[in-house]
Scaffold this motif. Structure first.
Motif, mmCIF file in Angstrom:
data_model
loop_
_atom_site.group_PDB
_atom_site.id
_atom_site.type_symbol
_atom_site.label_atom_id
_atom_site.label_comp_id
_atom_site.label_asym_id
_atom_site.label_seq_id
_atom_site.Cartn_x
_atom_site.Cartn_y
_atom_site.Cartn_z
ATOM 1 N N ILE A 106 42.822 -33.809 47.467
ATOM 2 C CA ILE A 106 42.020 -32.668 47.910
ATOM 3 C C ILE A 106 40.565 -32.867 47.496
ATOM 4 N N GLY A 379 37.465 -26.570 49.723
ATOM 5 C CA GLY A 379 38.362 -27.444 48.965
ATOM 6 C C GLY A 379 38.086 -27.387 47.468
ATOM 7 N N ILE A 382 39.574 -24.244 45.992
ATOM 8 C CA ILE A 382 41.016 -24.397 45.774
ATOM 9 C C ILE A 382 41.275 -25.128 44.465
ATOM 10 N N LEU A 386 43.406 -24.015 41.044
ATOM 11 C CA LEU A 386 44.484 -24.841 40.495
ATOM 12 C C LEU A 386 44.196 -25.247 39.055
ATOM 13 N N VAL A 419 41.887 -17.013 42.865
ATOM 14 C CA VAL A 419 42.883 -16.913 43.942
ATOM 15 C C VAL A 419 42.434 -15.863 44.960
ATOM 16 N N VAL A 422 39.776 -17.476 47.006
ATOM 17 C CA VAL A 422 40.358 -18.413 47.975
ATOM 18 C C VAL A 422 40.843 -17.649 49.193
ATOM 19 N N TYR A 423 41.497 -16.525 48.959
ATOM 20 C CA TYR A 423 41.978 -15.699 50.073
ATOM 21 C C TYR A 423 40.811 -15.183 50.909
ATOM 22 N N ALA A 426 39.377 -18.062 52.990
ATOM 23 C CA ALA A 426 40.301 -18.436 54.066
ATOM 24 C C ALA A 426 40.318 -17.370 55.156
ATOM 25 N N PRO A 446 40.463 -25.794 57.370
ATOM 26 C CA PRO A 446 41.083 -25.524 56.063
ATOM 27 C C PRO A 446 42.437 -26.216 55.900
ATOM 28 N N PHE A 449 43.295 -29.557 53.811
ATOM 29 C CA PHE A 449 43.678 -29.606 52.400
ATOM 30 C C PHE A 449 45.178 -29.426 52.213
#
Length: 496
Positions: A106, A379, A382, A386, A419, A422-423, A426, A446, A449
């Motif tokens: 990624i 990316g 994300i 993580l 998170v 990220v939502y 997206a 998107p 990834f």
């Protein structure tokens, strides 16, 4: 399948140059990756134009706070793990080898998109500038190739030389941003100064997703400081200081410049002005000298970012090559401590992108810079989410003297907030690409990834079954080459 020949312990090909980068050099690399002038002139004006929200300065401040909380666990982990592929190593040691290889791919996709995308802005910008000033018509891809050639050369020489080049460019760039902000700030619309745009309450009135998403993308690059840990002087002090210093400086520049723009043109007019003038919204606040200087430095900012992301790309390729997850030649360095083959591969990708877009006649500003840059930034977001989760899991097994704020509370808070971000990104991806409704590009880009993650997990599982020696050292960094495995027990726990 036979395993590649191991890199000899202690070999110069197994490690990067040590004790070469101090706090200023690391901060310069980070700031170059963030590209302050590119963001201030491009991202900030785009945020105003697309969202219509006036509290963009507040959005940058809120995002900076979230990233500062994220950095607490991030830099704490960098004190325990030193690796040129920071996301790769952190995720591997926290969430397991499969997740680590997925994260590494990624990262490779994201940084390559960010790096090659910059040529799509640099070429047309210089083309328009030269045409305006000298009435000379030269195609954008020729300028892009010239920038590519310089980045290729600097990517093969001593890393501290690149740091000095970035240092000069970034210093002048920041001075001009401050000068433009001061000049615009002393000429507010209607001779009235207001701090309304610093009030975050306006974000809840609509457009919060796109506003925060654009603000997040403006900070992409700040996370690179741990990538330089192997080359840093006194890394345990240099990396945290460079990280927080960069974040605070970036926040002040972004929030300050975006606030001044709204003050200079007026809260009610800034969105329409930004939509009409784009980067000229910033440059138009100054006199002729600052206007011209800003335009020139906008191009050097793009170049500096291309150089910084070039270095980030080969560092991840180097990390994977050193551990033989990718071909071992990527993990070999020359006498100057630079992995020349990994650097050359990244240069080849950049060259291919420029040539393909030139032959195809595609719009470099939208299809190369804007689309690929936005996707690359997503990316990185994300990976931040993580990594926050990885920090929590890693310190649950290895407290390492870190207090509960650094090893649990701060990472948990940042994981939840990231998170959510990220939502939001997206969910607003088509908007970020310039569409007014869901688009095919907003779904496909998107998804790159998702593909990278699936391939990474699959490749790690293959290594586990067919090349267990390689699988065993995933995420170990320098220890993978030297054979030192003080954390063998820790790594075994990852699969429990």
């Amino acid at each position: 399948m036979a395993r590649n020949a191991p890199v000899a312990p202690g070999s110069v090909t197994a490690a990067l140059a040590h004790d070469r980068l101090g706090i200023p050099s690391v901060a310069y690399f980070v700031l170059a990756g963030v590209a302050p002038l590119t963001v201030t002139a491009g991202v900030v004006t785009t945020a105003y134009a697309i969202t219509g929200v006036t509290s963009i300065p507040a959005a940058f401040i809120l995002v900076a706070i979230v990233l500062c909380v994220f950095s607490v666990g991030y830099v704490a982990m960098s004190r325990h793990i030193s690796n040129a592929g920071a996301f790769y190593a952190f995720i591997s040691r926290g969430l397991g080898r499969e997740a680590g290889v997925a994260g590494a791919l990624i990262a490779l996709v994201a940084y390559n998109l960010l790096q090659v995308g910059l040529y799509g802005m640099f070429g047309p910008t210089l083309e328009a500038f030269i045409q305006q000033k000298a009435n000379v018509d030269i195609k954008w891809w020729i300028y892009a190739l010239a920038a590519w050639a310089v980045v290729t050369v600097l990517g093969l020489v001593r890393v501290d030389l690149s740091g000095k080049v970035l240092g000069v460019l970034l210093t002048v760039e920041l001075i001009v941003i401050v000068a433009l902000s001061i000049y615009g700030g002393v000429h507010p619309a209607g001779n009235h100064v207001s701090f309304h745009t610093l009030n975050p309450s306006d974000l809840t009135k609509g457009g919060i997703g796109a506003a925060l998403a654009v603000a997040v993308l403006g900070y992409v690059g700040f996370e690179q400081s741990p990538v330089y840990a192997e080359e840093a002087k006194n890394a345990k002090r240099t990396i945290p200081v460079a990280t927080y210093l960069s974040l605070i400086l970036i926040m002040v520049v972004y929030a300050g410049a975006s606030w001044v723009m709204a003050e200079h043109y007026g809260d009610s007019k800034i969105a329409s002005v930004a939509g009409q003038q784009g980067p000229g919204t910033l440059f138009g606040m100054g006199n002729d000298f600052l206007n011209n200087a800003g335009q020139v430095l906008f191009m050097t900012s793009l170049f500096a970012a291309a150089l910084a992301f070039h270095n980030a790309c080969w560092r991840y390729a180097f990390s994977l090559g050193r551990e033989q997850v990718l071909p071992v030649t990527l993990g070999r360095t020359g006498a100057n401590g630079v992995p020349k083959f990994a650097s050359a591969v990244q240069s080849a990708i950049g060259l291919a992108a420029i040539v393909i877009y030139a032959i195809g006649g595609w719009n470099p500003m939208t299809d190369l810079f804007f689309w690929l840059g936005t996707t690359g930034g997503f990316g990185i977001l994300i990976l931040l989410a993580l990594t926050s989760a990885a920090v929590i899991v890693y310190f649950a097994r290895n407290p390492g003297g870190e207090n509960i704020w650094r090893r649990l509370i701060a990472p948990a808070i940042s994981a939840v907030l990231l998170v959510i971000m990220v939502y939001l990104v997206a969910n607003n991806f088509s908007t970020l690409l310039g569409y007014t409704s869901p688009s095919v590009a907003g779904k496909i880009l998107p998804s790159l990834f998702v593909v990278a993650a699936v391939v990474g997990v699959g490749w790690a599982l293959y290594l586990r079954a067919d090349r267990p020696d390689t699988y065993a050292v995933i995420g170990l960094g320098p220890e993978a080459a030297t054979g030192q495995s003080a954390s063998v027990g820790e790594l075994a726990e990852e699969n429990v």
